[in-house]
Design a protein around this motif. Structure first.
Motif, PDB file in Angstrom:
ATOM      1  N   GLN A 182       0.831  -1.208   0.000  1.00 10.32           N
ATOM      2  CA  GLN A 182       0.000   0.000   0.000  1.00 10.32           C
ATOM      3  C   GLN A 182       0.860   1.250   0.000  1.00 10.32           C
ATOM      4  OE1 GLN A 182      -2.647  -0.606   3.373  1.00 10.32           O
ATOM      5  NE2 GLN A 182      -4.238  -1.479   2.061  1.00 10.32           N
ATOM      6  N   LYS A 183       1.965   1.248   0.746  1.00  8.75           N
ATOM      7  CA  LYS A 183       2.880   2.387   0.737  1.00  8.75           C
ATOM      8  C   LYS A 183       3.501   2.588  -0.646  1.00  8.75           C
ATOM      9  CE  LYS A 183       2.987   4.033   5.002  1.00  8.75           C
ATOM     10  NZ  LYS A 183       2.779   5.457   5.340  1.00  8.75           N
ATOM     11  N   ALA A 184       3.576   1.499  -1.417  1.00  8.46           N
ATOM     12  CA  ALA A 184       4.117   1.588  -2.780  1.00  8.46           C
ATOM     13  C   ALA A 184       3.032   1.940  -3.798  1.00  8.46           C
ATOM     14  CB  ALA A 184       4.777   0.266  -3.159  1.00  8.46           C
ATOM     15  N   GLY A 185       1.813   2.182  -3.325  1.00 11.34           N
ATOM     16  CA  GLY A 185       0.742   2.609  -4.209  1.00 11.34           C
ATOM     17  C   GLY A 185      -0.086   1.496  -4.814  1.00 11.34           C
ATOM     18  N   VAL A 186       0.050   0.285  -4.296  1.00 11.76           N
ATOM     19  CA  VAL A 186      -0.700  -0.851  -4.838  1.00 11.76           C
ATOM     20  C   VAL A 186      -2.075  -0.931  -4.173  1.00 11.76           C
ATOM     21  CG1 VAL A 186      -0.736  -3.365  -5.119  1.00 11.76           C
ATOM     22  CG2 VAL A 186       1.435  -2.118  -5.281  1.00 11.76           C
ATOM     23  N   ASN A 187      -3.107  -1.167  -4.957  1.00 13.94           N
ATOM     24  CA  ASN A 187      -4.462  -1.366  -4.431  1.00 13.94           C
ATOM     25  C   ASN A 187      -4.555  -2.799  -3.900  1.00 13.94           C
ATOM     26  OD1 ASN A 187      -7.186  -1.459  -3.870  1.00 13.94           O
ATOM     27  ND2 ASN A 187      -7.828  -1.599  -6.005  1.00 13.94           N
ATOM     28  N   ALA A 188      -4.271  -2.958  -2.611  1.00 15.75           N
ATOM     29  CA  ALA A 188      -4.185  -4.294  -2.007  1.00 15.75           C
ATOM     30  C   ALA A 188      -5.032  -4.347  -0.749  1.00 15.75           C
ATOM     31  CB  ALA A 188      -2.733  -4.632  -1.664  1.00 15.75           C
ATOM     32  N   VAL A 189      -5.536  -5.549  -0.420  1.00 14.61           N
ATOM     33  CA  VAL A 189      -6.273  -5.780   0.823  1.00 14.61           C
ATOM     34  C   VAL A 189      -5.763  -7.066   1.464  1.00 14.61           C
ATOM     35  CG1 VAL A 189      -8.365  -4.642  -0.024  1.00 14.61           C
ATOM     36  CG2 VAL A 189      -8.134  -7.125  -0.248  1.00 14.61           C
ATOM     37  N   ALA A 190      -5.972  -7.175   2.776  1.00 13.22           N
ATOM     38  CA  ALA A 190      -5.679  -8.415   3.493  1.00 13.22           C
ATOM     39  C   ALA A 190      -6.935  -9.269   3.524  1.00 13.22           C
ATOM     40  CB  ALA A 190      -5.210  -8.115   4.909  1.00 13.22           C
ATOM     41  N   ALA A 191      -6.759 -10.570   3.439  1.00 17.81           N
ATOM     42  CA  ALA A 191      -7.907 -11.479   3.399  1.00 17.81           C
ATOM     43  C   ALA A 191      -7.529 -12.813   4.025  1.00 17.81           C
ATOM     44  CB  ALA A 191      -8.385 -11.677   1.961  1.00 17.81           C
ATOM     45  N   GLY A 192      -8.517 -13.708   4.111  1.00 19.26           N
ATOM     46  CA  GLY A 192      -8.282 -15.036   4.674  1.00 19.26           C
ATOM     47  C   GLY A 192      -8.444 -15.026   6.173  1.00 19.26           C
ATOM     48  N   ASN A 193      -7.422 -15.483   6.889  1.00 26.01           N
ATOM     49  CA  ASN A 193      -7.473 -15.523   8.347  1.00 26.01           C
ATOM     50  C   ASN A 193      -7.366 -14.149   8.979  1.00 26.01           C
ATOM     51  OD1 ASN A 193      -7.861 -18.209   8.815  1.00 26.01           O
ATOM     52  ND2 ASN A 193      -5.981 -18.512   9.957  1.00 26.01           N
ATOM     53  N   ILE A 194      -7.037 -13.151   8.190  1.00 22.82           N
ATOM     54  CA  ILE A 194      -6.918 -11.775   8.669  1.00 22.82           C
ATOM     55  C   ILE A 194      -7.741 -10.900   7.735  1.00 22.82           C
ATOM     56  CG2 ILE A 194      -4.788 -11.455   7.338  1.00 22.82           C
ATOM     57  CD1 ILE A 194      -3.870  -9.438   9.367  1.00 22.82           C
ATOM     58  N   GLY A 195      -8.355  -9.883   8.278  1.00 25.04           N
ATOM     59  CA  GLY A 195      -9.163  -9.018   7.414  1.00 25.04           C
ATOM     60  C   GLY A 195     -10.444  -9.723   7.019  1.00 25.04           C
ATOM     61  N   LEU A 196     -10.793  -9.638   5.751  1.00 21.43           N
ATOM     62  CA  LEU A 196     -12.037 -10.215   5.245  1.00 21.43           C
ATOM     63  C   LEU A 196     -11.827 -11.632   4.736  1.00 21.43           C
ATOM     64  CD1 LEU A 196     -13.151  -7.151   3.082  1.00 21.43           C
ATOM     65  CD2 LEU A 196     -13.956  -7.729   5.374  1.00 21.43           C
TER      66      LEU A 196
END
Length: 401
Positions: free
Chosen positions: A105-119
């Motif tokens: 995200q700091k590098a400007g990538v549209n990323a999310v956390a998923a699975g056991n963390i986040g959604l």
């Protein structure tokens, strides 16, 4: 329209049902157990991670009927259009996932956390606008029922005793399930943690210096990730970062310094009368406890116990010299007590009274000691999850001391 039977009505099950509806399928949520029968029109079964396939009431029925039986992670993968980075291992998964997400995200990538963390990944796949990258923390339970799951790159951080109550084949079967994360990953994108010294590592250390292909990049002692277990997590996160934005390697030193570890993982949160308090509620297996004891200032008053997963606690003998006393609570007390008593460490057992266990630990602590909650066990014998356990520990400590 496909008739999809979803096993489990928790967070993952509800997300799978949402994805089914978004995909034009018709979901039916069932809770697995005795007396549950296979719906006559079911065309696909999607199981939540908590459903053990070999113990499922519907697993054999599905096999006999030729109906595909997959996990929520597999179902989500089949409907996700972005790039997936997957992270598994006994310890460090959450920190590595959080760190990888932070760097991207700091590098400007549209990323999310998923699975056991986040959604749940199914919820991410069901979004109107999917992210470019999903950084997925993957448990062994989720890996049991994958088939075509194909991350762009995947990490196996380490393998230690955990969840052996789940697998009839014990530790060997647990390891085999974990390694399934690489089933469809190109060899050059199969990333092994530094705990596997026989494997090649592009990202490594020379003393305190993080190196990439032998070139010094960052002095890790200047970051919050200097502890040995976090060095392994950082190396893996950087490996994943290089798979997505290799052209931005020059910003790594600056953004790594900004990262702070999440709650409940060797988290210093309080000091009173010269005694330090650390919350490591996320330490749910013996090797995590050993890492925590080695990471905090000693001597240590260790608070441990919880739900017994059939694990081998003998590794804790290696850190016994740093532990002044052990205070146990919950279901799994005897296996931990045996290890420390054999090593000559005093042990107090407090049954299921968590507050009394905390009181006992504080009473045993001297000025300069650390009271460390690092359970080495799951939380569900007394708490909803490890987060609730950690928050309760902090609440009692701050209120009483």
């Amino acid at each position: 329209m496909k008739k999809v039977t979803v096993l489990g009505g928790g967070v993952s099950g509800k997300a799978a049902a949402l994805l089914a509806r978004k995909s034009g399928d018709e979901p039916l949520i069932l809770n697995d157990g005795e007396g549950v029968s296979l719906p006559p029109d079911s065309q696909l079964i999607v199981a939540s991670p908590g459903v053990h396939p070999l113990r499922s009431a519907l697993y054999k029925a599905a096999a006999a009927s030729g109906i595909e039986f997959i996990g929520e992670m597999e179902y989500a993968f089949r409907n996700f259009k972005g790039r997936i980075l997957a992270i598994t291992g006994t310890n460090g998964k959450t920190t590595t996932t959080e760190l990888t997400l932070f760097l991207l995200q700091k590098a400007g990538v549209n990323a999310v956390a998923a699975g056991n963390i986040g959604l749940p990944l199914s919820e991410v796949a069901a979004a109107e606008k999917q992210p470019a990258v999903a950084v997925v923390e993957v448990s062994s339970f989720q890996l049991e029922l994958i088939d075509t799951f194909r991350p762009e790159a995947a990490v196996l951080l380490n393998l230690e005793s955990d969840h052996e109550d789940r697998y009839a084949g014990g530790f060997e079967e647990y390891c085999a399930v974990k390694k399934k994360i690489f089933d469809h990953v190109a060899p050059e994108n199969q990333i092994w943690g530094l705990s596997f010294p026989e494997k090649k590592h592009r990202v490594n250390y020379s003393g305190d210096m993080l190196t990439i292909d032998g070139q010094e990049i960052l002095d890790v002692s200047e970051t919050s990730l200097a502890a040995p277990h976090n060095r392994e997590n950082l190396a893996a996160a950087v490996e994943l970062f290089l798979r997505i934005v290799p052209e931005k390697v020059e910003i790594l030193p600056h953004i790594v310094r900004d990262f702070r570890c999440g709650k409940h993982r060797i988290e210093f949160f309080y000091e009173s009368r010269g005694v330090r308090f650390y919350d490591d509620s996320k330490g749910t297996n013996p090797s995590a406890v050993a890492a925590a004891v080695n990471s905090v200032p000693g001597p240590v008053i260790l608070l441990a116990g919880g739900l017994d997963k059939g694990m081998d606690f003998s590794i804790l003998a290696e850190v016994a010299s740093k532990v002044r006393s052990v205070v146990l609570y919950g279901q799994c007390q005897e296996p931990i007590a045996r290890v420390f008593r054999t090593a000559g460490v005093p042990v107090s057992q407090c049954g299921t009274d968590f507050e009394n266990a905390i009181d006992t630990a504080v009473a045993l602590a001297h000025k300069g000691d650390t009271v460390l909650l690092s359970p080495g066990c799951a939380s569900m014998d007394m708490f909803k999850n490890y987060q609730e356990r950690g928050e309760k520990f902090k609440e009692i400590v701050r209120k009483k001391f």
